[in-house]
Motif scaffolding. Structure first.
Motif, PDB file in Angstrom:
ATOM      1  N   GLY A 121       0.777  -1.233   0.000  1.00 56.76           N
ATOM      2  CA  GLY A 121       0.000   0.000   0.000  1.00 56.76           C
ATOM      3  C   GLY A 121       0.803   1.275   0.000  1.00 56.76           C
ATOM      4  N   ILE A 122       2.128   1.183  -0.070  1.00 55.83           N
ATOM      5  CA  ILE A 122       2.980   2.382  -0.016  1.00 55.83           C
ATOM      6  C   ILE A 122       2.983   3.082  -1.377  1.00 55.83           C
ATOM      7  CG2 ILE A 122       5.301   3.272   0.399  1.00 55.83           C
ATOM      8  CD1 ILE A 122       3.851   2.178   2.875  1.00 55.83           C
ATOM      9  N   ASP A 123       2.789   4.392  -1.369  1.00 58.25           N
ATOM     10  CA  ASP A 123       2.833   5.197  -2.591  1.00 58.25           C
ATOM     11  C   ASP A 123       4.205   5.824  -2.815  1.00 58.25           C
ATOM     12  OD1 ASP A 123      -0.050   4.967  -3.220  1.00 58.25           O
ATOM     13  OD2 ASP A 123      -0.293   6.113  -1.371  1.00 58.25           O
ATOM     14  N   VAL A 124       4.846   6.271  -1.732  1.00 56.73           N
ATOM     15  CA  VAL A 124       6.175   6.875  -1.807  1.00 56.73           C
ATOM     16  C   VAL A 124       7.010   6.317  -0.664  1.00 56.73           C
ATOM     17  CG1 VAL A 124       7.536   9.002  -1.844  1.00 56.73           C
ATOM     18  CG2 VAL A 124       5.187   9.017  -2.721  1.00 56.73           C
ATOM     19  N   LEU A 125       8.202   5.839  -0.986  1.00 60.45           N
ATOM     20  CA  LEU A 125       9.121   5.310   0.026  1.00 60.45           C
ATOM     21  C   LEU A 125      10.352   6.206   0.071  1.00 60.45           C
ATOM     22  CD1 LEU A 125      10.069   3.125   2.016  1.00 60.45           C
ATOM     23  CD2 LEU A 125      10.892   1.808   0.043  1.00 60.45           C
ATOM     24  N   VAL A 126      10.580   6.852   1.216  1.00 62.15           N
ATOM     25  CA  VAL A 126      11.742   7.730   1.390  1.00 62.15           C
ATOM     26  C   VAL A 126      12.770   6.992   2.234  1.00 62.15           C
ATOM     27  CG1 VAL A 126      12.557  10.001   2.092  1.00 62.15           C
ATOM     28  CG2 VAL A 126      10.174   9.712   1.372  1.00 62.15           C
ATOM     29  N   HIS A 127      13.939   6.785   1.676  1.00 63.12           N
ATOM     30  CA  HIS A 127      14.988   5.997   2.336  1.00 63.12           C
ATOM     31  C   HIS A 127      15.993   6.915   3.024  1.00 63.12           C
ATOM     32  CE1 HIS A 127      17.937   3.008   3.236  1.00 63.12           C
ATOM     33  NE2 HIS A 127      18.776   3.406   2.300  1.00 63.12           N
ATOM     34  N   PRO A 174       5.235   2.878  -6.358  1.00 63.32           N
ATOM     35  CA  PRO A 174       5.465   3.696  -7.565  1.00 63.32           C
ATOM     36  C   PRO A 174       6.710   4.568  -7.517  1.00 63.32           C
ATOM     37  CG  PRO A 174       3.212   3.944  -6.748  1.00 63.32           C
ATOM     38  CD  PRO A 174       3.992   3.261  -5.673  1.00 63.32           C
ATOM     39  N   ARG A 175       7.119   4.987  -6.285  1.00 60.64           N
ATOM     40  CA  ARG A 175       8.180   5.992  -6.216  1.00 60.64           C
ATOM     41  C   ARG A 175       9.065   5.792  -4.997  1.00 60.64           C
ATOM     42  NH1 ARG A 175       7.806  12.457  -5.263  1.00 60.64           N
ATOM     43  NH2 ARG A 175       9.870  12.978  -6.070  1.00 60.64           N
ATOM     44  N   VAL A 176      10.373   5.928  -5.212  1.00 57.85           N
ATOM     45  CA  VAL A 176      11.367   5.862  -4.138  1.00 57.85           C
ATOM     46  C   VAL A 176      12.182   7.151  -4.163  1.00 57.85           C
ATOM     47  CG1 VAL A 176      13.470   4.718  -3.313  1.00 57.85           C
ATOM     48  CG2 VAL A 176      11.540   3.344  -4.123  1.00 57.85           C
ATOM     49  N   ILE A 177      12.477   7.679  -2.977  1.00 63.33           N
ATOM     50  CA  ILE A 177      13.339   8.854  -2.841  1.00 63.33           C
ATOM     51  C   ILE A 177      14.573   8.446  -2.040  1.00 63.33           C
ATOM     52  CG2 ILE A 177      13.570  11.201  -1.933  1.00 63.33           C
ATOM     53  CD1 ILE A 177      10.561  11.546  -2.292  1.00 63.33           C
TER      54      ILE A 177
END
Length: 355
Positions: free
Chosen positions: A62-68, A103-106
């Protein structure tokens, strides 16, 4: 839903706090805090996971954006161990995100990837090329992480990867080469070249990461820089810091740091020292054009840096004991004295290591 790795401490914690605060009309539907232990943060959903474990994929539903943010930038960690953690963590995050349909990783690296050089334009555009760095320094970690990001974009077209590059970070408790540079008796400068200083407060980095996650800021080529606007001259820095500089030739400065680093006396590598004597100032165009501005300016951040210093004297990134301070005190008197002081420090530290 926005997830943050390394959420229990440091930058990750600041980012989670920022994401859970009311922020105009745009807010995260849910904030997921990912770490290998809980913290006292409230108003978030905790998912316990090791970012180096492929099982991370099971925690990303369910994650839309993952900030590492769960990387290691400590000067006290052995370079090989730090490199192993940072590369494995970034690789695991990217692979797990692609596998689970995020969809997106930062990712977060640093402006050090541009390299500092006497002929750098001020400012550098965000799409300026990266320098090649195969060293064991933190800049080498950043280079490998960004190479992983490029491969992930090619291998997983449905995965958007944004790399956020902050200028040298300043914040409470941050022990960096920058903070140790300003703990030296005087500031090192290279003969014939003028330094330009630009900083980034860790609070502004947390704000920028939240803004990118919430507003979809991706930058040209997936690159976004974060820094205070503009820069300070060497003269302005010395005036604010109440410090003087000592000038050496480039050969002496980089030759000394090369020997100290090879002898494992200082964590600073030659490429990292260049960022303390040559300009690397960036233009944060992507964030500015999206409507974001830093709250801190370079003068404020430098003043904060001076307050955050540990108080321990340092030599090219290495904190010194009382005997070493006596040995290297003459180093601020000029090029010859600096060379003598450095050589004496090397001999003393080697003798101490054998005793």
């Amino acid at each position: 839903m926005i997830a943050v790795t390394g959420a229990a401490f440091g930058l990750g914690r600041l980012l989670v706090q920022r994401l859970t605060e009311p922020n105009g009309s745009v807010a995260a539907r849910e904030v997921v805090a990912i770490d290998d232990e809980f913290s006292d943060l409230r108003g978030v959903t905790w998912r316990i996971a090791d970012v180096c474990d492929p099982a991370l994929v099971s925690r990303l539903d369910g994650i839309d954006v993952l900030v590492h943010t769960a990387d290691d930038r400590s000067l006290d960690t052995k370079p090989a161990k730090r490199r192993q953690h940072n590369i494995r963590a970034a690789q695991t995050v990217l692979t797990a995100a692609a596998a689970s349909g995020v969809p997106r990783v930062i990712l977060v690296t640093g402006t050090m990837v541009y390299g500092a050089a006497p002929d750098n334009p001020v400012p550098l555009p965000e799409d300026a090329p990266r320098v090649s760095d195969n060293s064991a320094a933190l800049t080498g970690d950043f280079a490998e992480i960004e190479a992983l990001a490029e491969r992930a974009r090619r291998a997983h077209p449905s995965l958007s990867v944004t790399v956020v590059r902050p200028a040298p970070l300043v914040g409470p408790g941050l022990d960096t080469l920058l903070s140790r540079h300003f703990s030296a008796p005087r500031l090192l400068t290279v003969k014939g070249h003028e330094q330009r200083w630009q900083f980034c407060h860790v609070d502004d980095l947390a704000r920028a990461l939240a803004f990118c996650a919430l507003h979809g800021v991706e930058g040209v080529g997936g690159v976004v820089t974060v820094a205070c606007e503009g820069s300070l001259t060497q003269e302005e820095v010395e005036e604010i810091a109440g410090m003087k500089s000592f000038e050496v030739t480039a050969n002496l400065a980089f030759g000394a740091i090369r020997r100290l680093h090879q002898a494992r006396i200082t964590p600073a590598a030659e490429g990292e020292l260049k960022h303390l004597v040559y300009p690397c100032v960036v233009d944060c165009a992507a964030l500015r054009e999206a409507g974001w501005k830093p709250l801190h300016d370079n003068r404020d951040v430098l003043t904060a840096l001076l307050e955050y210093r540990s108080g321990k004297p340092a030599l090219v990134g290495r904190e010194l004991g009382a005997k070493e301070v006596t040995i290297t005190a003459a180093g601020a008197a000029g090029a010859a004295a600096a060379a003598i002081g450095t050589a004496a420090a090397i001999r003393h530290l080697r003798r101490r290591g054998r005793s």
